[in-house]
Design a protein around this motif. Structure first.
Motif, PDB file in Angstrom:
ATOM      1  N   ALA A  61       0.832  -1.204   0.000  1.00 15.71           N
ATOM      2  CA  ALA A  61       0.000   0.000   0.000  1.00 15.71           C
ATOM      3  C   ALA A  61       0.868   1.257   0.000  1.00 15.71           C
ATOM      4  O   ALA A  61       0.591   2.228  -0.736  1.00 15.71           O
ATOM      5  N   GLY A  62       1.925   1.269   0.797  1.00 15.24           N
ATOM      6  CA  GLY A  62       2.818   2.429   0.825  1.00 15.24           C
ATOM      7  C   GLY A  62       3.556   2.629  -0.489  1.00 15.24           C
ATOM      8  O   GLY A  62       3.727   3.766  -0.947  1.00 15.24           O
ATOM      9  N   GLU A  63       3.983   1.546  -1.135  1.00 16.49           N
ATOM     10  CA  GLU A  63       4.693   1.663  -2.411  1.00 16.49           C
ATOM     11  C   GLU A  63       3.763   2.157  -3.518  1.00 16.49           C
ATOM     12  O   GLU A  63       4.168   2.966  -4.365  1.00 16.49           O
ATOM     13  N   LEU A  64       2.533   1.679  -3.541  1.00 14.83           N
ATOM     14  CA  LEU A  64       1.572   2.156  -4.532  1.00 14.83           C
ATOM     15  C   LEU A  64       1.293   3.657  -4.349  1.00 14.83           C
ATOM     16  O   LEU A  64       1.219   4.408  -5.334  1.00 14.83           O
ATOM     17  N   ALA A  65       1.120   4.073  -3.114  1.00 11.57           N
ATOM     18  CA  ALA A  65       0.880   5.492  -2.854  1.00 11.57           C
ATOM     19  C   ALA A  65       2.089   6.336  -3.269  1.00 11.57           C
ATOM     20  O   ALA A  65       1.931   7.428  -3.836  1.00 11.57           O
ATOM     21  N   LEU A 113      -3.050   2.182 -10.766  1.00  7.96           N
ATOM     22  CA  LEU A 113      -2.505   2.169  -9.409  1.00  7.96           C
ATOM     23  C   LEU A 113      -3.602   2.401  -8.372  1.00  7.96           C
ATOM     24  O   LEU A 113      -3.586   1.807  -7.286  1.00  7.96           O
ATOM     25  N   LYS A 114      -4.546   3.262  -8.722  1.00  2.19           N
ATOM     26  CA  LYS A 114      -5.656   3.534  -7.797  1.00  2.19           C
ATOM     27  C   LYS A 114      -6.522   2.293  -7.609  1.00  2.19           C
ATOM     28  O   LYS A 114      -7.000   2.009  -6.491  1.00  2.19           O
ATOM     29  N   ARG A 115      -6.748   1.539  -8.680  1.00  4.30           N
ATOM     30  CA  ARG A 115      -7.539   0.308  -8.551  1.00  4.30           C
ATOM     31  C   ARG A 115      -6.793  -0.734  -7.724  1.00  4.30           C
ATOM     32  O   ARG A 115      -7.404  -1.456  -6.918  1.00  4.30           O
TER      33      ARG A 115
END
Length: 243
Positions: A61-65, A113-115
């Motif tokens: 989750a942190g890497e995607l953000a 990335l949001k999905r």
């Protein structure tokens, strides 16, 4: 009378149409302003949330953000730089067109990335992270290349303009100081004049000395004060004769 009524009717219709047109324009401008404000507010909230996730969460989750935040920041900075520069440099219009094509890929990646942020299967998302990072780096690298090229071009134009301005200022400063070139010759002429005046003065003094007969040191016997003249143009007093 009928013609007057017809003209008044046409004027009334024209004013009504003009009022409707102005009202539509005002409403449209206000709606665009509201939409722009809402979009900016939504973007600010999303970026703040992404920044908080990138620092507060660990793992997938942190890497995607972090990927979304990096992508959005780079794309927005490039868009602002190109739109600001195209108003002064029309040649950036082609670069702006390329950026718009790049923005399509950027929006697709951001949506993906949001999905994936809502995807419960973290293992699958973790396996996709290397490819997502590569795509993000490619898009951000292209955006940064356009942004820095536009900035370098603007800075080069500013440097060239400053160099030309410095040259013109140097020429103007030289023209304003034109007397410094003639000053040495004027000083030399004044020195020569002073030397000539000194020599002339000595010549006059010598002539005066020759006229008055003052050669060598004065004699021990005092001269008759009546025979002395104060200036060359004064006549000498004749001595009294005795008969």
């Amino acid at each position: 009378m009928e013609a007057v009524i017809l003209i008044l009717g046409l004027l009334f219709v024209a004013f009504m149409a003009l009022g409707v047109y102005v009202s539509v324009k005002v409403v449209g401008a206000a709606k665009r302003g509201v939409n722009r404000t809402i979009t900016q507010a939504r973007r600010t909230v999303e970026e703040t949330t992404l920044r908080a996730k990138s620092f507060g969460q660990v793992g997938v989750a942190g890497e995607l953000a972090q990927l979304r935040l990096s992508l959005r920041t780079s794309m927005r900075a490039t868009q602002e730089a190109l739109q600001a520069g195209v108003a002064e440099d029309a040649s950036l219009s082609e670069s702006l067109g390329l950026f718009q094509r790049l923005s399509v890929h950027g929006r697709e990646l951001d949506d993906e990335l949001k999905r994936l942020e809502r995807e419960p299967d973290r293992a699958t998302v973790a396996s996709l992270l290397p490819g997502l990072k590569q795509r993000t780096e490619r898009i951000t690298h292209s955006a940064e290349s356009l942004r820095w090229a536009a900035r370098d071009r603007a800075r080069q134009f500013a440097d060239d303009d400053l160099a030309a301005l410095n040259t013109q200022i140097d020429v103007e400063a030289g023209a304003l100081r034109h007397w410094t070139v003639e000053e040495p010759s004027a000083g030399a002429g004044a020195g020569a004049g002073a030397g000539g005046g000194g020599a002339g003065g000595r010549g006059v003094d010598g002539a005066q000395g020759a006229q008055t007969g003052e050669e060598g040191p004065e004699a021990l016997t005092a001269r008759d004060p009546r025979t002395q003249t104060g200036y060359p143009w004064q006549k000498a007093v004749r001595p009294e004769t005795t008969n």
